[in-house]
Design a protein around this motif. Structure first.
Motif, mmCIF file in Angstrom:
data_model
loop_
_atom_site.group_PDB
_atom_site.id
_atom_site.type_symbol
_atom_site.label_atom_id
_atom_site.label_comp_id
_atom_site.label_asym_id
_atom_site.label_seq_id
_atom_site.Cartn_x
_atom_site.Cartn_y
_atom_site.Cartn_z
ATOM 1 N N GLU A 291 -14.160 0.327 -6.131
ATOM 2 C CA GLU A 291 -14.090 -1.076 -6.215
ATOM 3 C C GLU A 291 -14.381 -1.546 -7.660
ATOM 4 O O GLU A 291 -15.074 -0.890 -8.244
ATOM 5 N N PRO A 292 -13.686 -2.505 -8.327
ATOM 6 C CA PRO A 292 -12.579 -3.467 -7.531
ATOM 7 C C PRO A 292 -11.463 -2.669 -7.175
ATOM 8 O O PRO A 292 -10.996 -1.522 -8.016
ATOM 9 N N ALA A 293 -10.649 -2.971 -6.356
ATOM 10 C CA ALA A 293 -9.414 -1.957 -6.123
ATOM 11 C C ALA A 293 -8.328 -2.439 -6.786
ATOM 12 O O ALA A 293 -7.909 -3.536 -6.881
ATOM 13 N N GLY A 294 -7.717 -1.500 -7.502
ATOM 14 C CA GLY A 294 -6.385 -1.532 -8.208
ATOM 15 C C GLY A 294 -5.398 -1.703 -7.182
ATOM 16 O O GLY A 294 -4.554 -2.303 -7.304
ATOM 17 N N PHE A 295 -5.368 -0.964 -6.245
ATOM 18 C CA PHE A 295 -4.443 -1.189 -5.060
ATOM 19 C C PHE A 295 -5.083 -0.865 -3.823
ATOM 20 O O PHE A 295 -5.759 0.297 -3.718
ATOM 21 N N ALA A 296 -5.365 -1.636 -2.837
ATOM 22 C CA ALA A 296 -6.161 -1.560 -1.842
ATOM 23 C C ALA A 296 -5.523 -0.533 -0.594
ATOM 24 O O ALA A 296 -4.175 -0.136 -0.597
ATOM 25 N N LEU A 297 -6.504 0.211 -0.010
ATOM 26 C CA LEU A 297 -6.175 1.140 0.921
ATOM 27 C C LEU A 297 -5.415 0.732 1.892
ATOM 28 O O LEU A 297 -4.255 1.306 2.490
ATOM 29 N N ARG A 298 -5.683 -0.600 2.422
ATOM 30 C CA ARG A 298 -4.819 -0.995 3.798
ATOM 31 C C ARG A 298 -3.279 -1.246 2.998
ATOM 32 O O ARG A 298 -2.466 -1.211 3.798
ATOM 33 N N LEU A 299 -3.052 -1.552 1.874
ATOM 34 C CA LEU A 299 -1.793 -1.664 1.336
ATOM 35 C C LEU A 299 -1.052 -0.127 0.916
ATOM 36 O O LEU A 299 0.284 0.065 1.371
ATOM 37 N N ASP B 10 -10.398 0.698 -3.106
ATOM 38 C CA ASP B 10 -9.108 1.318 -3.427
ATOM 39 C C ASP B 10 -8.418 2.468 -2.645
ATOM 40 O O ASP B 10 -9.375 3.061 -2.064
ATOM 41 N N TRP B 11 -7.220 2.822 -2.793
ATOM 42 C CA TRP B 11 -6.539 3.699 -1.797
ATOM 43 C C TRP B 11 -7.393 5.021 -2.180
ATOM 44 O O TRP B 11 -6.884 6.202 -1.361
ATOM 45 N N ALA B 12 -7.696 5.107 -3.363
ATOM 46 C CA ALA B 12 -8.380 6.417 -3.547
ATOM 47 C C ALA B 12 -9.545 6.964 -2.993
ATOM 48 O O ALA B 12 -10.102 7.739 -2.737
ATOM 49 N N ALA B 13 -9.979 5.709 -2.094
ATOM 50 C CA ALA B 13 -11.040 5.994 -0.999
ATOM 51 C C ALA B 13 -10.668 7.042 -0.020
ATOM 52 O O ALA B 13 -11.504 7.378 0.834
ATOM 53 N N LEU B 14 -9.508 7.550 -0.006
ATOM 54 C CA LEU B 14 -9.083 8.939 0.783
ATOM 55 C C LEU B 14 -10.251 9.865 0.410
ATOM 56 O O LEU B 14 -10.345 10.687 1.384
ATOM 57 N N GLY B 15 -10.791 9.793 -0.660
ATOM 58 C CA GLY B 15 -11.965 10.893 -1.108
ATOM 59 C C GLY B 15 -13.122 10.706 -0.367
ATOM 60 O O GLY B 15 -13.517 11.590 0.143
#
Length: 295
Positions: A229-237, A278-283
Motif C-alpha cells: 500500500e498504496p496500490a499502484g495497481f490493485a490486486l482485484r484489477l 497492490d497486486w504484488a500482494a501475491l507475495g
C-alpha cells in the motif's frame, strides 16, 4: 489540440497533467469531482458528464478501471459517443476486454467517429513522470493524428496495426507476463524465507543476477518488503485482467494453464481481503501457503 479526458484515477491524473504540460486544452470528467477540480490550476475545464467532456473535443481519452466503467461513460445519453462530433477520435487507454474494444470500434464507426485502442504499460509514478510505454492500434490516419498526444504521455510508442483490439491483446498478454513473474517471485521469496534467508538478501541476489527490467525489479522489491500500500495497481484489477486473458485465450482456443492458476490465486487474494492492495500482494499469499507470517 482540444482534448477531452475521462477518468482521473491513479493513472489518468498523471496522463492528463502531461497533456496539459504539452500545451493542449483539456476538458476533464471524473466521477469524483474533486479529482477533476485538482487540474483546474493547470488550466483544465471541469465537465459535468462524459458527454460534456467530449463536446468540441478533437480527441477524447478514457483511462478507467474495467469494462463496466468504460461502458458507463461511453454509451447512453450522457456518454462520450453522444458528445463526440463526427471525425473526432476516442483513445481508449483502459485495460479492457477484446470484446468491448471491438464493440467500441463498431459503435464509433457507426457514429462517424474514430477509435484508437491505446493501453499503456507502467505504474502511477511512471504516468506522472511521462515514462509510460504506449501501445496503439487503429486506422493509420487516426493513430498518426493522435501520435503527438500519445508521445506526450509516454517514453515510447508501439503501433500494432489497424485493428484496435490488437493493442488490447498485447496489453493483456503483457499483464499476464507480469503476473506470472510476480507469482514466481512470490514463491521464490516464500521458499527462501522458510529456509531462513532474509528477503532483503534474496532481493540483492535477484537484483544482481536476474533483474534486467525495472518492472520486475520493482515488484521483487515490493514482495521483499511486504509493502503493498498504496496500490499502484490493485490486486482485484489483476483478477480482472487474468479473467480477460483467459477470455481472449478461449476465443482463440489457446490453452493457458498458468493463467488459470494465476486467476485462482487472485481470487484467493480478493477472498482474503487483499483486493485493494497492490497486486504484488501475491507475495503474501505465497508466504501464507508456506506457513509463514505475513511479510
Amino acid at each position: 489540440m482540444k482534448i477531452g479526458f475521462v477518468g482521473l484515477g491513479n493513472m489518468g491524473h498523471g496522463m492528463a497533467k502531461n497533456l496539459l504540460k504539452a500545451g493542449h486544452s483539456l476538458a476533464v470528467y471524473n466521477r469524483t469531482r474533486a479529482k477533476s477540480e485538482s487540474l483546474q490550476p493547470q488550466g483544465a475545464r471541469v465537465a459535468e458528464t462524459p458527454r460534456e467532456a467530449a463536446r468540441g473535443a478533437e480527441v477524447l481519452f478514457t483511462m478507467l478501471a474495467d469494462d463496466h466503467a468504460v461502458e458507463e461513460v461511453a454509451f447512453g445519453d450522457t456518454g462520450l459517443i453522444a458528445g463526440l462530433e463526427k471525425g473526432a477520435i476516442h483513445v481508449s487507454s483502459s485495460t479492457i476486454s477484446v470484446a468491448l474494444s471491438e464493440r467500441l470500434a463498431e459503435a464509433h464507426a457507426q457514429a462517424g467517429q474514430g477509435y484508437v485502442a491505446a493501453p499503456v504499460f507502467g505504474r502511477p509514478d511512471a504516468a506522472e513522470a511521462k515514462q509510460l510505454w504506449v501501445l496503439a492500434a487503429g486506422a493509420k490516419a487516426h493513430v498518426e493524428r493522435c501520435r503527438p498526444l500519445l508521445e506526450a504521455v509516454g517514453r515510447g510508442l508501439s503501433v500494432l496495426g489497424e485493428k484496435p483490439s490488437a493493442a488490447n491483446v498485447v496489453k493483456l498478454s503483457g499483464n499476464f507476463l507480469i503476473a506470472s513473474v510476480m507469482e514466481a517471485l512470490s514463491e521464490s521469496f516464500a521458499l527462501t524465507r522458510k529456509a531462513g534467508i532474509e528477503p532483503q538478501t534474496f532481493l540483492e541476489v535477484f537484483q544482481n543476477v536476474f533483474a534486467k527490467s525495472p518492472i520486475f525489479e520493482r515488484y521483487a522489491g515490493l514482495i521483499a518488503s511486504g509493502k503493498f500500500e498504496p496500490a499502484g495497481f490493485a490486486l482485484r484489477l489483476g483478477l480482472k485482467d487474468m479473467r480477460l486473458v483467459l477470455e481472449a485465450a478461449g476465443g482463440t482456443e489457446v490453452p493457458m494453464p498458468l493463467a488459470s492458476l494465476l486467476r485462482d490465486h487472485f481470487v484467493e487474494g480478493v477472498a482474503r481481503g487483499l483486493g485493494d492492495k497492490d497486486w504484488a500482494a501475491l507475495g503474501t499469499l505465497a508466504a501464507q501457503r508456506a506457513g509463514l507470517e505475513k511479510p
